[in-house]
Design an enzyme around this catalytic site. Structure first.
Site, PDB file in Angstrom:
ATOM      1  N   LYS A 130       0.867  -1.186   0.000  1.00 46.07           N
ATOM      2  CA  LYS A 130       0.000   0.000   0.000  1.00 46.07           C
ATOM      3  C   LYS A 130       0.897   1.227   0.000  1.00 46.07           C
ATOM      4  CE  LYS A 130      -4.429   1.113   0.219  1.00 46.07           C
ATOM      5  NZ  LYS A 130      -5.604   0.396  -0.282  1.00 46.07           N
ATOM      6  N   ASP A 170      -7.091   4.480  -4.450  1.00 46.46           N
ATOM      7  CA  ASP A 170      -7.740   4.338  -3.133  1.00 46.46           C
ATOM      8  C   ASP A 170      -8.325   5.722  -2.858  1.00 46.46           C
ATOM      9  OD1 ASP A 170      -7.816   2.366  -0.628  1.00 46.46           O
ATOM     10  OD2 ASP A 170      -7.404   4.324   0.198  1.00 46.46           O
TER      11      ASP A 170
HETATM   12  P1  NDP Z   1     -12.901   8.010  -2.506  1.00 42.75           P
HETATM   13  O1  NDP Z   1     -11.832   9.005  -2.314  1.00 42.75           O
HETATM   14  O2  NDP Z   1     -13.459   7.798  -3.862  1.00 42.75           O
HETATM   15  O3  NDP Z   1     -14.118   8.328  -1.524  1.00 42.75           O
HETATM   16  C1  NDP Z   1     -13.963   8.393  -0.142  1.00 42.75           C
HETATM   17  C2  NDP Z   1     -15.283   8.829   0.425  1.00 42.75           C
HETATM   18  O4  NDP Z   1     -15.268   8.693   1.834  1.00 42.75           O
HETATM   19  C3  NDP Z   1     -15.593  10.283   0.141  1.00 42.75           C
HETATM   20  O5  NDP Z   1     -16.970  10.435   0.031  1.00 42.75           O
HETATM   21  C4  NDP Z   1     -15.065  10.968   1.380  1.00 42.75           C
HETATM   22  O6  NDP Z   1     -15.649  12.233   1.665  1.00 42.75           O
HETATM   23  C5  NDP Z   1     -15.483   9.975   2.422  1.00 42.75           C
HETATM   24  N1  NDP Z   1     -14.668  10.131   3.606  1.00 42.75           N
HETATM   25  C6  NDP Z   1     -13.335  10.064   3.699  1.00 42.75           C
HETATM   26  N2  NDP Z   1     -12.950  10.290   4.950  1.00 42.75           N
HETATM   27  C7  NDP Z   1     -14.084  10.494   5.643  1.00 42.75           C
HETATM   28  C8  NDP Z   1     -14.363  10.764   6.995  1.00 42.75           C
HETATM   29  N3  NDP Z   1     -13.359  10.896   7.889  1.00 42.75           N
HETATM   30  N4  NDP Z   1     -15.649  10.906   7.378  1.00 42.75           N
HETATM   31  C9  NDP Z   1     -16.654  10.773   6.474  1.00 42.75           C
HETATM   32  N5  NDP Z   1     -16.451  10.537   5.187  1.00 42.75           N
HETATM   33  C10 NDP Z   1     -15.189  10.391   4.787  1.00 42.75           C
HETATM   34  O7  NDP Z   1     -12.318   6.630  -1.909  1.00 42.75           O
HETATM   35  P2  NDP Z   1     -12.780   5.153  -2.207  1.00 42.75           P
HETATM   36  O8  NDP Z   1     -14.248   5.115  -2.398  1.00 42.75           O
HETATM   37  O9  NDP Z   1     -11.899   4.593  -3.247  1.00 42.75           O
HETATM   38  O10 NDP Z   1     -12.387   4.431  -0.845  1.00 42.75           O
HETATM   39  C11 NDP Z   1     -13.284   4.342   0.269  1.00 42.75           C
HETATM   40  C12 NDP Z   1     -12.832   3.232   1.185  1.00 42.75           C
HETATM   41  O11 NDP Z   1     -12.818   1.982   0.482  1.00 42.75           O
HETATM   42  C13 NDP Z   1     -11.427   3.362   1.776  1.00 42.75           C
HETATM   43  O12 NDP Z   1     -11.400   2.786   3.062  1.00 42.75           O
HETATM   44  C14 NDP Z   1     -10.590   2.508   0.846  1.00 42.75           C
HETATM   45  O13 NDP Z   1      -9.401   2.067   1.456  1.00 42.75           O
HETATM   46  C15 NDP Z   1     -11.544   1.359   0.602  1.00 42.75           C
HETATM   47  N6  NDP Z   1     -11.275   0.559  -0.580  1.00 42.75           N
HETATM   48  C16 NDP Z   1     -11.241   1.142  -1.807  1.00 42.75           C
HETATM   49  C17 NDP Z   1     -11.007   0.349  -2.926  1.00 42.75           C
HETATM   50  C18 NDP Z   1     -11.093   0.908  -4.302  1.00 42.75           C
HETATM   51  O14 NDP Z   1     -11.054   0.104  -5.244  1.00 42.75           O
HETATM   52  N7  NDP Z   1     -11.227   2.202  -4.491  1.00 42.75           N
HETATM   53  C19 NDP Z   1     -10.702  -1.090  -2.802  1.00 42.75           C
HETATM   54  C20 NDP Z   1     -10.871  -1.610  -1.461  1.00 42.75           C
HETATM   55  C21 NDP Z   1     -11.118  -0.784  -0.402  1.00 42.75           C
HETATM   56  P3  NDP Z   1     -14.786  13.592   1.513  1.00 42.75           P
HETATM   57  O15 NDP Z   1     -14.784  13.855   0.053  1.00 42.75           O
HETATM   58  O16 NDP Z   1     -15.513  14.593   2.324  1.00 42.75           O
HETATM   59  O17 NDP Z   1     -13.400  13.291   2.066  1.00 42.75           O
END
Ligand code: NDP
Length: 449
Positions: A130, A170
């Site tokens: 990672k 991510d």
């Molecule tokens: P994105 O950046 O596309 O989206 C993240 C989302 O989570 C945004 O809506 C963001 O809001 C919100 N968010 C982040 N931090 C917080 C917080 N502290 N409180 C509330 N909302 C929050 O990321 P992904 O969708 O790619 O990833 C989301 C999760 O999934 C992570 O844990 C990642 O590790 C996991 N994951 C992702 C994969 C992938 O293929 N993308 C694969 C496997 C796991 P804001 O814009 O306000 O920050």
């Protein structure tokens, strides 16, 4: 001299706590795995003998580097970059890059550690790694993001290639960032090496369904857990947190399977839409305009925005935490139980605190941990690597079918391990033990390296 599994596990715990005392997220992830491994070590004394675990909790390599870049006012900015190459016993290191101000070594190590087990569960022959940076893409212009990505890759390129380490996206790293990173890699190496990154644009090596894979996969996993007890997604309301890549496609798949996702959130608050989230509007606001979730409620009469607060206060039978780590705590779990939750599948990595997991499991809720439930993203990344290596391109339906099959297999392997080790239906135990056995066996076969 033979050591009991319990004594071995507590010795490893002490070692990792002493070495990583200032890394709370990493320690949380390690504890969560070690706590479940006693029955596995009882069955496999050779894992204790070969001290596999002490090797497993120590990354093979950690790279930390300076990332200087120029903002639009020509000011020099400096961020910190990371790549933790955790374990390559099963294949090249594989795992995403996270760009978010909360990124530090502890966060990257927790994510890399989880990735080892998740990748093993997919059976796709990929190791765990990672990376990322404390850079915040929010509020930056495209040109600033490009300059940052170019500077980040100017160091990272020395440590990756298609056989060594294959990063993906991510939080904060989507198609735009992968494009800039790939461009700089190509320029620095003089090679169009498709297999070095996944999540690429479809016109230049990206796989169909990679964008959708993590969210779709989490819903497929929930579907499998429910099917085992004769239930389904259809007709059920889902509470989804986040509004990024994972959340959007979890919402889309819930709706395709006849359920209704009624929430989405970001770090400013959440929206509730009793009509069901309009996923096309959500995509427009979040993917195209890079806007805030409150704008969804501004544009959709059936929705309301709640500033701050907890999305878990909204009642629903299915829950998909898809934002970030430790977002679903004990209070959230109690609220979900009060709202009649039946199944929780983690789209995010470690979004549920250990106390919340315990509460949900004790109440008999089906609980799919991220290592298994969100494995669809990395599995489809591995399929992207396969297509790149073969210079082939699969269509959407074929790719989704493969994803669906993989998620079914991940579910079945996880459930089988939970049965084997004495707690049928404990998917946390199942995911940790099934992933661990695969990696530990490979490490023993390959000697002390
Ligand atoms: P994105 O950046 O596309 O989206 C993240 C989302 O989570 C945004 O809506 C963001 O809001 C919100 N968010 C982040 N931090 C917080 C917080 N502290 N409180 C509330 N909302 C929050 O990321 P992904 O969708 O790619 O990833 C989301 C999760 O999934 C992570 O844990 C990642 O590790 C996991 N994951 C992702 C994969 C992938 O293929 N993308 C694969 C496997 C796991 P804001 O814009 O306000 O920050």
């Amino acid at each position: 001299m033979s050591v009991s599994p319990e004594a071995h596990l507590s010795a490893i715990t002490e070692t990792v706590e002493a070495r990583s005392y200032n890394e709370p997220e990493f320690l949380q992830a390690v504890h969560e795995v070690l706590e479940t491994l006693t029955p596995v070590l009882s069955e496999h004394p050779e894992f204790v003998e070969a001290n596999v675990l002490e090797r497993l909790v120590e990354p093979e390599r950690q790279i930390i580097f300076r990332v200087p870049w120029l903002d639009d006012q020509n000011h020099v900015r400096v961020n910190r970059g990371f790549r933790v190459q955790f374990n390559s016993a099963l294949g090249p290191y594989k795992g995403g890059l996270r760009f978010h101000p909360s990124v530090n070594l502890s966060v990257i190590k927790f994510l890399g550690f989880e990735q080892i087990f998740k990748n093993a569960l997919t059976r796709q022959r990929i190791g765990g790694g990672k990376g990322g940076s404390d850079f915040d893409p929010r509020g930056k212009s495209d040109a600033e993001v490009m300059r940052f990505c170019q500077s980040f890759m100017s160091e990272l390129f020395r440590h990756i290639d298609e056989h060594t380490d294959v990063p993906a996206g991510d939080i904060g790293v989507g198609g735009r960032e992968i494009g800039f990173l790939f461009g700089q890699y190509r320029r620095l190496t003089g090679r169009h090496e498709s297999g070095v990154l996944t999540g690429k644009g479809k016109g230049w090596g990206g796989a169909e369904v990679r964008t959708e894979a993590t969210g779709y996969g989490a819903v497929f996993f929930a579907q499998e857990m429910l099917a085992r007890t004769g239930e389904g997604i259809e007709g059920r309301e889902a509470i989804v947190s986040g509004s990024g890549n994972v959340a959007i496609y979890a919402i889309e798949k819930v709706e395709q399977l006849g359920g209704k996702a009624i929430t989405a959130s970001d770090s400013s608050g959440y929206v509730v839409d009793e009509q069901g989230i309009d996923v096309e509007l959500l995509k427009q606001i979040k993917e195209v305009e890079r806007g805030r979730i409150s704008e969804y409620a501004d544009r959709r009469p059936s929705a309301r925005f709640v500033s701050g607060g907890s999305v878990w206060d909204v009642p629903g039978e299915l829950a998909f935490p898809c934002a970030t780590q430790n977002e679903l705590d004990e209070a959230g779990a109690r609220a979900l139980l009060g709202g009649g939750v039946r199944a929780v599948a983690e789209g995010a990595n470690m979004p549920t605190t250990p106390e919340a997991v315990a509460l949900l499991q004790q109440a008999g809720v089906l609980f799919g941990p991220g290592k298994a439930a969100n494995a669809g993203g990395v599995a489809t990344s591995a399929l992207e690597m396969t297509q790149n290596a073969a210079r082939d391109r699969w269509d959407f339906d074929q790719s989704e079918l493969r994803l669906h099959r993989i998620m079914r297999d991940v579910h079945d392997a996880t459930y089988a391990a939970s049965e084997r080790y004495g707690r049928p239906g404990d998917y946390v135990l199942g995911a940790n033990s099934a992933g661990f056995v695969t990696v530990a066996q490979a490490m023993i076969d390959q000697g002390v390296v």
